[in-house]
Structure formats: structure tokens, C-alpha cells
Design a protein around this motif. Sequence first.
Motif, PDB file in Angstrom:
ATOM      1  N   UNK A 250       8.542  22.332  44.962  1.00  0.00           N
ATOM      2  CA  UNK A 250       9.467  23.232  45.745  1.00  0.00           C
ATOM      3  C   UNK A 250      10.151  24.265  45.003  1.00  0.00           C
ATOM      4  N   UNK A 251       9.642  25.413  45.412  1.00  0.00           N
ATOM      5  CA  UNK A 251       9.854  26.769  44.591  1.00  0.00           C
ATOM      6  C   UNK A 251      10.842  27.558  45.276  1.00  0.00           C
ATOM      7  N   UNK A 252      11.975  28.225  44.654  1.00  0.00           N
ATOM      8  CA  UNK A 252      12.656  28.942  45.254  1.00  0.00           C
ATOM      9  C   UNK A 252      12.562  30.315  44.420  1.00  0.00           C
ATOM     10  N   UNK A 253      12.367  31.368  44.903  1.00  0.00           N
ATOM     11  CA  UNK A 253      12.252  32.705  44.408  1.00  0.00           C
ATOM     12  C   UNK A 253      13.256  33.457  44.703  1.00  0.00           C
ATOM     13  N   UNK A 254      14.095  33.941  43.684  1.00  0.00           N
ATOM     14  CA  UNK A 254      15.346  35.138  43.767  1.00  0.00           C
ATOM     15  C   UNK A 254      15.272  36.464  43.495  1.00  0.00           C
ATOM     16  N   UNK A 255      15.863  37.197  44.356  1.00  0.00           N
ATOM     17  CA  UNK A 255      15.772  38.768  44.170  1.00  0.00           C
ATOM     18  C   UNK A 255      14.379  39.171  44.300  1.00  0.00           C
ATOM     19  N   UNK A 256      13.709  38.840  45.309  1.00  0.00           N
ATOM     20  CA  UNK A 256      12.267  39.058  45.421  1.00  0.00           C
ATOM     21  C   UNK A 256      12.055  40.355  45.897  1.00  0.00           C
ATOM     22  N   UNK A 257      12.634  41.627  46.105  1.00  0.00           N
ATOM     23  CA  UNK A 257      12.339  42.826  46.105  1.00  0.00           C
ATOM     24  C   UNK A 257      11.386  43.077  47.302  1.00  0.00           C
ATOM     25  N   UNK A 258      10.200  43.146  47.165  1.00  0.00           N
ATOM     26  CA  UNK A 258       9.535  43.697  48.224  1.00  0.00           C
ATOM     27  C   UNK A 258       8.353  42.446  48.873  1.00  0.00           C
ATOM     28  N   UNK A 259       9.000  41.247  48.115  1.00  0.00           N
ATOM     29  CA  UNK A 259       8.304  39.882  48.391  1.00  0.00           C
ATOM     30  C   UNK A 259       6.872  39.742  48.144  1.00  0.00           C
ATOM     31  N   UNK A 274       6.073  25.422  50.830  1.00  0.00           N
ATOM     32  CA  UNK A 274       7.024  24.668  49.718  1.00  0.00           C
ATOM     33  C   UNK A 274       7.703  25.802  49.177  1.00  0.00           C
ATOM     34  N   UNK A 275       8.044  27.174  49.683  1.00  0.00           N
ATOM     35  CA  UNK A 275       8.647  28.067  49.087  1.00  0.00           C
ATOM     36  C   UNK A 275       9.669  28.473  49.848  1.00  0.00           C
ATOM     37  N   UNK A 276      10.949  28.941  49.090  1.00  0.00           N
ATOM     38  CA  UNK A 276      11.994  29.722  49.937  1.00  0.00           C
ATOM     39  C   UNK A 276      12.062  31.054  49.152  1.00  0.00           C
ATOM     40  N   UNK A 277      11.959  32.106  49.759  1.00  0.00           N
ATOM     41  CA  UNK A 277      12.011  33.242  49.188  1.00  0.00           C
ATOM     42  C   UNK A 277      13.301  34.021  49.582  1.00  0.00           C
ATOM     43  N   UNK A 329      11.123  24.437  40.919  1.00  0.00           N
ATOM     44  CA  UNK A 329      10.917  25.712  40.133  1.00  0.00           C
ATOM     45  C   UNK A 329      11.968  26.622  40.824  1.00  0.00           C
ATOM     46  N   UNK A 330      12.709  27.414  40.021  1.00  0.00           N
ATOM     47  CA  UNK A 330      13.323  28.438  40.483  1.00  0.00           C
ATOM     48  C   UNK A 330      13.229  29.724  39.565  1.00  0.00           C
ATOM     49  N   UNK A 331      12.795  30.708  40.383  1.00  0.00           N
ATOM     50  CA  UNK A 331      11.985  31.681  39.764  1.00  0.00           C
ATOM     51  C   UNK A 331      12.787  33.168  39.912  1.00  0.00           C
ATOM     52  N   UNK A 332      13.292  34.043  38.865  1.00  0.00           N
ATOM     53  CA  UNK A 332      13.895  35.048  38.865  1.00  0.00           C
ATOM     54  C   UNK A 332      13.265  36.252  37.971  1.00  0.00           C
ATOM     55  N   UNK A 359      23.683  33.215  37.524  1.00  0.00           N
ATOM     56  CA  UNK A 359      22.371  32.932  38.035  1.00  0.00           C
ATOM     57  C   UNK A 359      22.031  31.569  37.456  1.00  0.00           C
ATOM     58  N   UNK A 360      22.045  31.447  36.196  1.00  0.00           N
ATOM     59  CA  UNK A 360      21.553  30.382  35.556  1.00  0.00           C
ATOM     60  C   UNK A 360      22.630  29.221  35.642  1.00  0.00           C
ATOM     61  N   UNK A 361      23.761  29.563  35.889  1.00  0.00           N
ATOM     62  CA  UNK A 361      24.795  28.580  36.100  1.00  0.00           C
ATOM     63  C   UNK A 361      24.709  27.747  37.251  1.00  0.00           C
ATOM     64  N   UNK A 362      24.193  28.917  38.325  1.00  0.00           N
ATOM     65  CA  UNK A 362      23.836  28.035  39.800  1.00  0.00           C
ATOM     66  C   UNK A 362      22.659  27.279  39.914  1.00  0.00           C
ATOM     67  N   UNK A 363      21.851  27.708  38.938  1.00  0.00           N
ATOM     68  CA  UNK A 363      20.404  27.221  38.997  1.00  0.00           C
ATOM     69  C   UNK A 363      20.705  25.700  38.480  1.00  0.00           C
TER      70      UNK A 363
END
Length: 527
Positions: A250-259, A274-277, A329-332, A359-363
Motif C-alpha cells: 500500500x503506497x502513498x505518494x506525497x507531493x507528486x507534481x505532474x504525477x 494499491x496506490x494513493x497519489x 510505503x510513504x514516498x516523498x 511530513x515525517x511526524x505525520x508519517x
Amino acid sequence: MDGLESCMEMLSIDENKEEIWIKHYSSHQKILLVGDGDFSFAVCLAEAFGSATNVVATSLYSEEMTRLKYSGAASNLIELEERGCTVIHEVNARTMNRDPLLTQISFDRIVYNFPHAALKRSEANIRQIESHRRLVKAFFKSASDMLEENGEVHVTHKTTDPYSKWEIENLAEEAGLFLVEKVRFRKSDYPGYENKRGSGYRADERFPSGNCCTFKFGKTKMDYLQSRVQMLNINKKEVKWMKHYSSCQKILLVGEGDFSFAACLGKAFGSAVNMVATSLYSKETTKLKYSKSARNLIELKDLGCTIIYQVDVHNLRKHPLLNQRLFDRIVFNFPAAALKWSESNVRQIEKHQRLVKSFLRSCRDMLEKNGEVHVTHKTKEPYCRWEIEKLAEDVGLCLVEKDIVIKEDLVLELMRLSLLETAIPSNLPGLPDRKQSLIPQIIMLYLFYSELNAQAFPTHQDRHTHPNSCPSHKEILGIDDNNKEEKWLRHYSSCHKTLLVGEDDFSFAACLGKAFDSSVNMEATSL
């Protein structure tokens, strides 16, 4: 049908019989088909199951009108009767939860293929779109009252303009239903099904389905990512990897710009369910800022990715669509605060640090038990002064691994962080466990790629262009494998010439030797 009791008696499932599946539907599910036109979809399921005693098929029209409108309806109705299907006429999708023959029955699957209000204007007309939306929203409200605990509502719908303006997902959420999965609909998966226009003088004609999807909605706000991961884990062959990321995470992508990063993973996995962008900006602003975002967003939508706009990383865990979810996985990638001063200015650096720390505190509160936070960041001056590792430690995250990679002329650093209290598996059997002597244990693995050495190796294209001038890596190493299989343990191969330095008790060398069944490719040294 004589009444409610006879309807409930006819809807039966023999669980002693073998379960048979056709695409998303099973002979062990109680299935309600809404607005089934000429009943060809019901016949398709009945023929696949060998019986239709678990299916209730409904039509908006009377039986007489149905036979007049659709040339194939008469024969389909005869077949459904022979296979034990419950057929109910004059059922309005808007109020079906109050139909006297349905009011006491709950279903595992409620299916509405190509919902459509009577056509009074062009499909692109705003008033016509609103008419369609009112129908679908009323259907969702009715359906939500008729579901079993883990039941699903399935709506098959075109995804191109102007049909995308119906905003099916928003209508479902307003009715208390939440997206479980979105998959491409292929008519070929349902032999015999005929999608009919249903209204006007061309009611019996088929219409081109074009690009369309089946939207699956659940009654509860479950973690649909977890359900997808569980489904994929049933068949490990389906699991696909790209570098550090898997289709079963389960992957969260943060601050994805142009995706583009989300699109990259989606293509690799063949799906993005399986992703949230997420993006800091609104959908409109994103498209204005990034020229390629529109194309990437269309692709991600087709792949089933959940896209959320206007997500502030400072308050990530408080977002209403994220506050009940946990991720593997949380990705920035390349976090950065708005630039007010030069990058080397102390105040600008502190601004970046505040962003990353928030960001890290939220994660920390959004990770699964063995989850990781990945931050990609430049390592040269002044970016190294952000001290990302220290920021992570301050909020209770520790470094698992740090990869140094070279992309074009940039030296990039990927940091993998996990909860401090989480035990970090070594993945190296035979190594002594030293975690007890140093708690919490922080393990750092640095992978360095030399830009100079990388240029000495031919590219993939070069190898095909000059096959005779490029000896294999085994020939270069002088390793005669005699058809032996190359073996890997993490980053190390039996075909590498490996030098181990400062080998205290030589347990690491022994670990590799056991994995390779040989140590002829290694030299181990001690002080």
C-alpha cells in the motif's frame, strides 16, 4: 411472483456445489441485476454458473413492454425461468429498496451496467448530465440499504467525456459508499451480453461501449488498499516489483507534481489500485502548472489509482481521506518548501526543515507495522544541511537504508526510514544479533555507484550493437560457472569478485558463502 416469501425461497445458494466464477461474480453470491434491458447479462451469468437460483434480475418495464422493446428478451426470459432465476419487472432503480419483493432481501453484489436516464437532450448538455446524476445518486442510496455486510455495488460506466462529468465516485461517496476498485470493462468477458440503448425508437440497438470501467463500491469505509493486497497475496505470481516498490504494497505518494512517478509505478505494476497519489494543488492548478500532468492523470485513472488534491504535507495524517489509512510505503521525492530566499540562506533551509519534519511526524502515525518512509533528496551543498536523518530521529524514525544513485548529473540520496521501535530484519541469515547490545539499533547501508566506472560498461543498446566487443561480466571476472546458476543475496552475487574488509569473526563472509554454496569469488580480510 406471488409475493415476498416466494421470492426469498427462489433466491437460494447451494454451498455444497462447486463455486463457479465469471469475472467478478460467483455462483455463491446473491446477485441483484438492475435495469437489465433484454436480460442478456443475467443469461450470461446463468450459463456460466449452470444455474441462476442466486440471481435476481430486474427491469424498469413491464414484461409485455420488455418483450416489445427488445427482440431477444422473450428467449432470454424463457432461459432464465428454466435456470431458476428470479425475474421482477417494473423495478425503479431510484426506489428499489422500497419494492415489496426486494425490501427484505440483502445482496452480496448489486450490479447496474450503463445506468442511463431518458435522453431528452444531447449527452453533453448540462441538464442531461444532471438528470443522469440524479438517477445514479438515487440508485446508490437505494443500493446501500440492500447490501450484505461485505457486499459491493458495481456500476459499469463510460470514462470518456462527457460521461466522466457524471463523477460517479463522488455520487457514491455522497450516498455513503466508497470505492473498492475500478477495473476496465471488456464486453468479451461476458459472452452473449448485449448492451442496448434502452430508450427511444432505437431501444433495441447496441451502442459502442468504448472506454469504460466497472466501479466497485463498498458500504463501509474499509481500507480498500488492504483488500487489494490480500487478493494479490493469494497468487504470488501476480506480484510485480519496481526497485523498492511492489504491487502488493500500500503506497502513498506525497507531493507528486505532474504525477509522473505514480504513472511510472502504475505502468510497471500493470495497475495502480494499491496506490494513493497526492498533490498540494487543486486539479485545475496542477494541470496549469505541469504540461504532462493531464496525460498522466488520465492514465492513472484508467489504472485505478486514487488521486487526492490539495493535500498539505504539514497536516497529512489529519486529511479526512487519509486519517484512517495505514501504508507500507510513504514516498516523498525531493521535498521542498516554497522558495523565498536562496537555497543556501539559513532561513530557507530552516523552512525546508520544518516542512520535512512535519511530513515525517505525520508519517509516523500512518505506517503499517513494518512500513517505511522513503525520501529522495540531493546530497550536495546546501541540501546536505537539511540533516534529514536527524529530523527523522527527532520524530521517532530511524534509518533503515540509504541508497546513493547517480541520475544524469545529480547525486541523489534515497533514505529509507522506519519506526524506531520496529525490529529491523537483517535479511542475512547467520549474522549474530547485536540489537540487544544497542537499542534502538540503527543500520545504515550505503550503496555507491561510481560515475567513472559506470562509463566503462556498455549500455544495453551498446551490447546489442557490438556483441563481439563486449565480453560477459563472468568472462571479465574470470569465473567459469560451468552452467552453474548465478546466486544472489541482497546486493551480492556469486559472480561478483567481492572483497570483505575488517571481518571480525568472519560471519558475514560465512553468510555469503553459505548463500552462494561457494566462496571462490571472495577475499575476506581482518586487521
